[in-house]
Motif scaffolding. Structure first.
Motif, short mmCIF file in Angstrom:
data_model
loop_
_atom_site.label_atom_id
_atom_site.label_comp_id
_atom_site.label_asym_id
_atom_site.label_seq_id
_atom_site.Cartn_x
_atom_site.Cartn_y
_atom_site.Cartn_z
N ARG A 1 -11.53 1.64 0.26
CA ARG A 1 -11.26 1.46 1.68
C ARG A 1 -10.04 2.27 2.12
O ARG A 1 -10.05 2.84 3.23
CB ARG A 1 -11.03 -0.02 1.99
CG ARG A 1 -10.89 -0.32 3.47
CD ARG A 1 -12.17 -0.01 4.23
NE ARG A 1 -13.22 -0.98 3.91
CZ ARG A 1 -14.47 -0.90 4.34
NH1 ARG A 1 -14.83 0.12 5.10
NH2 ARG A 1 -15.35 -1.81 4.01
N SER A 2 -9.04 2.40 1.26
CA SER A 2 -7.88 3.22 1.58
C SER A 2 -8.30 4.67 1.73
O SER A 2 -7.86 5.39 2.65
CB SER A 2 -6.82 3.10 0.47
OG SER A 2 -6.39 1.76 0.34
N TYR A 3 -9.18 5.14 0.84
CA TYR A 3 -9.67 6.51 0.91
C TYR A 3 -10.47 6.73 2.19
O TYR A 3 -10.34 7.76 2.85
CB TYR A 3 -10.55 6.81 -0.31
CG TYR A 3 -11.24 8.15 -0.22
CD1 TYR A 3 -10.57 9.33 -0.49
CD2 TYR A 3 -12.59 8.22 0.16
CE1 TYR A 3 -11.21 10.55 -0.39
CE2 TYR A 3 -13.23 9.44 0.27
CZ TYR A 3 -12.54 10.60 -0.02
OH TYR A 3 -13.17 11.81 0.10
N LEU B 1 -5.30 2.19 -5.78
CA LEU B 1 -5.87 2.20 -4.44
C LEU B 1 -7.39 2.14 -4.50
O LEU B 1 -8.02 2.79 -5.35
CB LEU B 1 -5.44 3.46 -3.68
CG LEU B 1 -3.98 3.52 -3.23
CD1 LEU B 1 -3.69 4.87 -2.58
CD2 LEU B 1 -3.66 2.39 -2.27
N LEU C 1 -5.83 -7.91 -0.57
CA LEU C 1 -6.09 -6.47 -0.50
C LEU C 1 -7.22 -6.07 -1.44
O LEU C 1 -8.05 -5.21 -1.10
CB LEU C 1 -4.81 -5.69 -0.84
CG LEU C 1 -3.70 -5.75 0.21
CD1 LEU C 1 -2.40 -5.17 -0.35
CD2 LEU C 1 -4.11 -5.01 1.48
N LEU D 1 0.83 -1.21 0.00
CA LEU D 1 0.00 0.00 0.00
C LEU D 1 0.86 1.26 0.00
O LEU D 1 0.55 2.25 -0.68
CB LEU D 1 -0.93 -0.01 1.21
CG LEU D 1 -2.01 -1.09 1.22
CD1 LEU D 1 -2.80 -1.02 2.52
CD2 LEU D 1 -2.95 -0.95 0.02
N LEU E 1 -10.19 5.22 5.07
CA LEU E 1 -9.30 5.31 6.23
C LEU E 1 -8.61 6.67 6.28
O LEU E 1 -8.49 7.29 7.34
CB LEU E 1 -8.26 4.19 6.18
CG LEU E 1 -8.74 2.80 6.57
CD1 LEU E 1 -7.59 1.81 6.41
CD2 LEU E 1 -9.25 2.77 8.00
N ARG F 1 -10.60 -6.98 -0.02
CA ARG F 1 -11.04 -6.08 1.05
C ARG F 1 -11.18 -4.63 0.58
O ARG F 1 -11.36 -3.73 1.38
CB ARG F 1 -10.07 -6.15 2.22
CG ARG F 1 -9.97 -7.55 2.86
CD ARG F 1 -11.27 -7.93 3.55
NE ARG F 1 -11.54 -7.02 4.67
CZ ARG F 1 -11.12 -7.24 5.91
NH1 ARG F 1 -10.42 -8.33 6.20
NH2 ARG F 1 -11.41 -6.38 6.88
N SER F 2 -11.07 -4.41 -0.73
CA SER F 2 -11.25 -3.09 -1.36
C SER F 2 -10.16 -2.08 -1.02
O SER F 2 -10.36 -0.87 -1.18
CB SER F 2 -12.63 -2.49 -1.00
OG SER F 2 -13.66 -3.31 -1.50
N TYR F 3 -8.99 -2.56 -0.59
CA TYR F 3 -7.86 -1.65 -0.41
C TYR F 3 -7.16 -1.43 -1.75
O TYR F 3 -6.49 -0.41 -1.94
CB TYR F 3 -6.88 -2.21 0.62
CG TYR F 3 -7.40 -2.10 2.03
CD1 TYR F 3 -7.25 -0.91 2.75
CD2 TYR F 3 -8.06 -3.16 2.64
CE1 TYR F 3 -7.75 -0.79 4.03
CE2 TYR F 3 -8.56 -3.05 3.93
CZ TYR F 3 -8.41 -1.86 4.62
OH TYR F 3 -8.92 -1.75 5.90
#
Length: 258
Positions: free
Chosen positions: A69-71, A66, A48, A15, A73, A51-53
């Motif tokens: 889910r990264s957004y 990305l 990843l 990531l 967080l 889990r939508s990362y």
């Protein structure tokens, strides 16, 4: 401290590759950059993505960007940030380095409001306080913030304000003179103020940006004239710029120098 989990560390390493400006990455890219086995990279990327990362790029088969889910967080982290609290923390770090007074301020109309302050340890120091409001055109933080406004917005604020009040004999009160000074600040990326708000103090300031790159505050170092020299000004300009970058990064800005 507990043991680090290798699989989690490697997933985070993947990531964090995107922090370097990479828009998309393929499994071979990740394998090459991290030196991991291809099977390991495939399993981590698959997890990843599940889990939508990460999400596949439709028009570029085999590449990932990305995911939402990264957004989410990052947005939650940004919501928890407090500019005043972060500003106080960084101001303290800068003050500990230079032993001078450090401020963080925001712009409201044509005034600045100080939201964080750390005093110098010297006996001779600037008398000010967080929460104080001053005319922006008389301060280094204010001129830095005014220089960051779009030209039409600056013109509108100046037109509404009318005549600019002076705080000392050195204060800029002419609109054209102020515009000229702001143009120089934009070119240099640093603002200075020599006895314009206080006849015994000079200051240097740098811009603070949020995660979208917008200038939302400015950080300044203020020095009594008895300790001010051209060499000291250059040192403090670099220190103010570094402090402003550190505060910008804590607010999510990742654009580097601008």
């Amino acid at each position: 401290m507990g043991r680090l989990v290798p699989a989690v560390t490697r997933a985070l390493d993947i990531l964090e590759l995107f922090l370097d400006g990479e828009g998309t990455l393929s499994a071979p890219d990740i394998t090459r950059k991290l030196g991991l086995p291809r099977t390991t990279v495939h399993e981590l990327v698959t997890t990843l993505a599940a889990r939508s990362y990460l999400v596949p790029v439709p028009e570029q088969p085999g590449r990932y960007r990305l995911g939402v889910r990264s957004y989410q967080l990052g947005s939650r982290y940004a919501e928890q940030l407090d500019l005043a609290a972060e500003g106080q923390r960084v101001a303290r770090e800068v003050a500990e380095t230079c032993d001078e007074t450090v401020h963080v301020a925001i712009l409201e109309d044509l005034d600045v409001i100080y939201i964080a302050k750390v005093d110098s340890i010297h006996a001779v120091r600037m008398v000010s306080a967080a929460g104080r409001r001053l005319p922006a055109h008389c301060t280094s933080v204010g001129k830095m913030l005014l220089a960051s406004l779009p030209a039409d917005e600056l013109d509108a604020r100046l037109a509404e304000a009318g005549e600019l009040d002076a705080m000392t004999h050195n204060s800029i009160t002419d609109h054209d003179e102020l515009r000229s000074a702001l143009a120089g600040i934009r070119a240099r990326g640093i603002a200075t103020e020599h006895r314009e708000s206080n006849p015994d103090v000079s200051c240097v300031a740098a811009p603070v940006r949020d995660r979208a790159g917008r200038v939302v505050a400015a950080l300044s170092v203020s020095v009594p004239m008895i300790r001010w020299t051209e060499e000291r000004e250059e040192e403090l300009a670099e220190l103010a710029a570094k402090g402003a970058r550190d505060l910008s990064e804590s607010l999510g800005f990742r654009g580097g120098d601008r």
